[in-house]
Design an enzyme around this catalytic site. Structure first.
Site, PDB file in Angstrom:
ATOM      1  N   LYS A 153       0.918  -1.714   0.042  1.00  0.00           N
ATOM      2  CA  LYS A 153       0.378  -0.498   0.174  1.00  0.00           C
ATOM      3  C   LYS A 153       0.865   1.136  -0.180  1.00  0.00           C
ATOM      4  O   LYS A 153       0.640   2.433  -0.570  1.00  0.00           O
ATOM      5  CB  LYS A 153      -0.802  -0.132   1.239  1.00  0.00           C
ATOM      6  CG  LYS A 153      -2.010  -1.384   1.572  1.00  0.00           C
ATOM      7  CD  LYS A 153      -3.165  -0.881   2.575  1.00  0.00           C
ATOM      8  CE  LYS A 153      -3.776  -1.907   2.317  1.00  0.00           C
ATOM      9  NZ  LYS A 153      -4.909  -1.791   3.956  1.00  0.00           N
TER      10      LYS A 153
ATOM     11  N   LYS B 145      -8.137 -10.572 -11.853  1.00  0.00           N
ATOM     12  CA  LYS B 145      -9.029 -11.137 -10.901  1.00  0.00           C
ATOM     13  C   LYS B 145      -9.588  -9.707 -10.550  1.00  0.00           C
ATOM     14  O   LYS B 145      -9.340  -8.321 -10.910  1.00  0.00           O
ATOM     15  CB  LYS B 145      -7.624 -10.848  -9.408  1.00  0.00           C
ATOM     16  CG  LYS B 145      -8.552 -10.616  -7.439  1.00  0.00           C
ATOM     17  CD  LYS B 145      -7.524 -10.712  -6.856  1.00  0.00           C
ATOM     18  CE  LYS B 145      -8.174 -10.730  -5.494  1.00  0.00           C
ATOM     19  NZ  LYS B 145      -8.422  -9.778  -4.697  1.00  0.00           N
TER      20      LYS B 145
ATOM     21  N   LYS C 193     -12.201  -4.529  -6.843  1.00  0.00           N
ATOM     22  CA  LYS C 193     -12.587  -2.483  -6.686  1.00  0.00           C
ATOM     23  C   LYS C 193     -11.938  -1.926  -7.218  1.00  0.00           C
ATOM     24  O   LYS C 193     -11.860  -0.022  -7.564  1.00  0.00           O
ATOM     25  CB  LYS C 193     -13.869  -2.214  -5.725  1.00  0.00           C
ATOM     26  CG  LYS C 193     -12.663  -2.138  -4.139  1.00  0.00           C
ATOM     27  CD  LYS C 193     -13.618  -1.296  -2.993  1.00  0.00           C
ATOM     28  CE  LYS C 193     -13.092  -2.253  -1.806  1.00  0.00           C
ATOM     29  NZ  LYS C 193     -13.336  -4.111  -1.609  1.00  0.00           N
TER      30      LYS C 193
HETATM   31  P1  ADP Z   1     -11.393  -5.687  -3.319  1.00  0.00           P
HETATM   32  O1  ADP Z   1      -9.585  -6.481  -4.324  1.00  0.00           O
HETATM   33  O2  ADP Z   1     -12.466  -5.732  -4.499  1.00  0.00           O
HETATM   34  O3  ADP Z   1     -10.206  -4.858  -2.796  1.00  0.00           O
HETATM   35  P2  ADP Z   1     -11.218  -6.470  -0.966  1.00  0.00           P
HETATM   36  O4  ADP Z   1     -10.041  -6.680  -1.061  1.00  0.00           O
HETATM   37  O5  ADP Z   1     -12.295  -5.380   0.003  1.00  0.00           O
HETATM   38  O6  ADP Z   1     -11.295  -6.486  -2.397  1.00  0.00           O
HETATM   39  O7  ADP Z   1     -11.557  -7.837  -0.578  1.00  0.00           O
HETATM   40  C1  ADP Z   1     -12.673  -8.235   0.677  1.00  0.00           C
HETATM   41  C2  ADP Z   1     -12.949  -9.498   0.704  1.00  0.00           C
HETATM   42  O8  ADP Z   1     -13.531 -10.711  -0.389  1.00  0.00           O
HETATM   43  C3  ADP Z   1     -11.082 -10.709   0.561  1.00  0.00           C
HETATM   44  O9  ADP Z   1     -12.156 -11.925   2.143  1.00  0.00           O
HETATM   45  C4  ADP Z   1     -10.761 -11.475  -0.529  1.00  0.00           C
HETATM   46  O10 ADP Z   1     -10.074 -12.056  -0.145  1.00  0.00           O
HETATM   47  C5  ADP Z   1     -12.744 -11.501  -0.871  1.00  0.00           C
HETATM   48  N1  ADP Z   1     -12.570 -11.141  -3.162  1.00  0.00           N
HETATM   49  C6  ADP Z   1     -11.995  -9.807  -3.065  1.00  0.00           C
HETATM   50  N2  ADP Z   1     -11.997 -10.108  -4.519  1.00  0.00           N
HETATM   51  C7  ADP Z   1     -12.226 -10.943  -5.011  1.00  0.00           C
HETATM   52  C8  ADP Z   1     -11.768 -12.238  -6.480  1.00  0.00           C
HETATM   53  N3  ADP Z   1     -11.955 -11.663  -7.401  1.00  0.00           N
HETATM   54  N4  ADP Z   1     -12.112 -13.215  -6.319  1.00  0.00           N
HETATM   55  C9  ADP Z   1     -12.703 -14.209  -4.536  1.00  0.00           C
HETATM   56  N5  ADP Z   1     -12.727 -13.857  -4.023  1.00  0.00           N
HETATM   57  C10 ADP Z   1     -11.926 -12.058  -3.808  1.00  0.00           C
END
Ligand code: ADP
Ligand code: TRP
Length: 329
Positions: A113, A193, A196
């Site tokens: 980050k 992947k 957001k």
């Molecule tokens: P983002 O990548 O959208 O910021 P987060 O890091 O806030 O998402 O993830 C919140 C939860 O959702 C975590 O447990 C993460 O492992 C799961 N997650 C996020 N994106 C995916 C994905 N593309 N496939 C499977 N699980 C995901």
């Protein structure tokens, strides 16, 4: 009885990847009556990256509405907002006095980050301590998380052990991570992947027209309609098999392989499958989003129950640390 605990940051509206990769598997785990589940919305953590209060409120509502709409039994368990229990901030302080500075310096997520973000604040650095407090305050045994959170869980375990060792008593339960390596990585509309931060997500709670538009944006190869295609190379197919029945997925794979079936056809089927699979959840989600008082009521009920657990833990902590008033016996 195992106590399951997990949190989702309120840093955006949950997308299909969050639903299939984190929220739905956790709800599945909570269905086991032998477990007691605490699921919360990590709104304090989201301040490290999102500063606008109105945005946070909307995101908290969206995350809470998602858990509820997908069927989390909040009466049997607990659904709460992290900031409704400021006790977690007191515990964060005690823990930070036990966390070695180099442990935080070595955190991968902080390094990632701080390389990417322009706002490298102290909250980002101490993020794992607040996360440790989230877990230890409620005596959690099992913490389902994605692989990216594994190191944070190790820090939580080390910290719990360090305090227990220091005071030679079991102040904290040592939690275990539950990292499901089989959990799918849901691809986004660009094939990477879904996340957001990449802007490649699908929001299944929108109206069908908007879902159709996001699906239309899925990147596909330039093969002609007639050509036979390898379904494994199609993001449309990869998403379809996650939400459609096994038979429907096999049928799509066969049509792709046979030729005379284009990505446009597959996109129409995917749109339909997404609209249908989440129809009841979409309705409930939208009802809740139109009625934030109901969300607040459910979160307050969860916070009241969680507080009973948290208060007992804090009493143990204050007692060994010698803070707060002496208890009158
Ligand atoms: P983002 O990548 O959208 O910021 P987060 O890091 O806030 O998402 O993830 C919140 C939860 O959702 C975590 O447990 C993460 O492992 C799961 N997650 C996020 N994106 C995916 C994905 N593309 N496939 C499977 N699980 C995901
Ligand atoms: N850091 C987690 C994430 O970004 C969210 C989180 C905060 C969490 N506190 C937690 C997860 C406690 C599990 C337990 O995904």
């Amino acid at each position: 009885m195992a106590r399951i605990l997990t949190g989702i940051q309120s840093s955006g509206i949950p997308h299909l990847g969050n639903l299939l990769g984190a929220i739905m598997p956790a709800i599945e785990l909570s269905r086991d009556k032998a477990n007691d589940s605490l699921f919360f919305i990590a709104d304090l953590h989201s301040i490290t990256t999102v500063k606008d209060g109105a945005t946070r409120r909307t995101n908290v509502d969206a995350v809470a509405a998602t858990w509820i709409a997908l069927g989390f039994d909040y009466d049997q368990n607990m659904l709460y907002r992290q900031s409704d229990l400021p006790e977690v901030c007191e515990l964060t302080w005690y823990l930070s006095c036990f966390v070695p500075f180099p442990m935080l310096q070595n955190a991968h997520s902080f390094k990632d980050k701080s390389d990417k973000l322009s706002d490298v604040n102290a909250g980002l650095f101490t993020y794992p301590v607040l996360m440790t407090a989230d877990i230890l305050l409620y005596d959690a045994n099992i913490v389902p998380v994605g692989k990216d959170q594994q190191q944070h869980l190790e820090m939580a375990r080390d910290t719990a052990r360090a305090v227990n060792f220091h005071y030679q008593t079991e102040v904290f339960v040592v939690p275990e991570a539950k990292i499901d390596t089989n959990v799918m990585t849901v691809p986004g509309t660009d094939g990477q992947k879904m996340s957001k931060s990449y802007g490649n997500f699908i929001d299944v709670f929108q109206d069908p027209k908007a879902i159709k538009k996001q699906v239309a944006g899925i990147v596909t190869d330039a093969s002609t309609l007639e050509e036979p295609k390898d379904p494994e190379l199609s993001t449309v197919y990869k998403l379809f098999r996650l939400v459609a029945s096994a038979e429907a997925a096999t049928a799509m794979a066969e049509k792709y392989a046979a030729g005379g079936y284009g990505h446009g056809h597959a996109k129409a089927e995917l749109t339909e499958a997404l609209v249908a699979a989440f129809a009841p959840a979409r309705e409930r989600y939208n009802q809740l989003m139109a009625n934030p008082d109901e969300i607040d009521r459910i979160l307050a009920q969860g916070a009241d129950k969680a507080r009973q657990i948290g208060t007992r833990t804090l009493d143990r902590v204050r007692s060994v640390m010698g803070t707060g008033p002496r208890k009158l016996m």
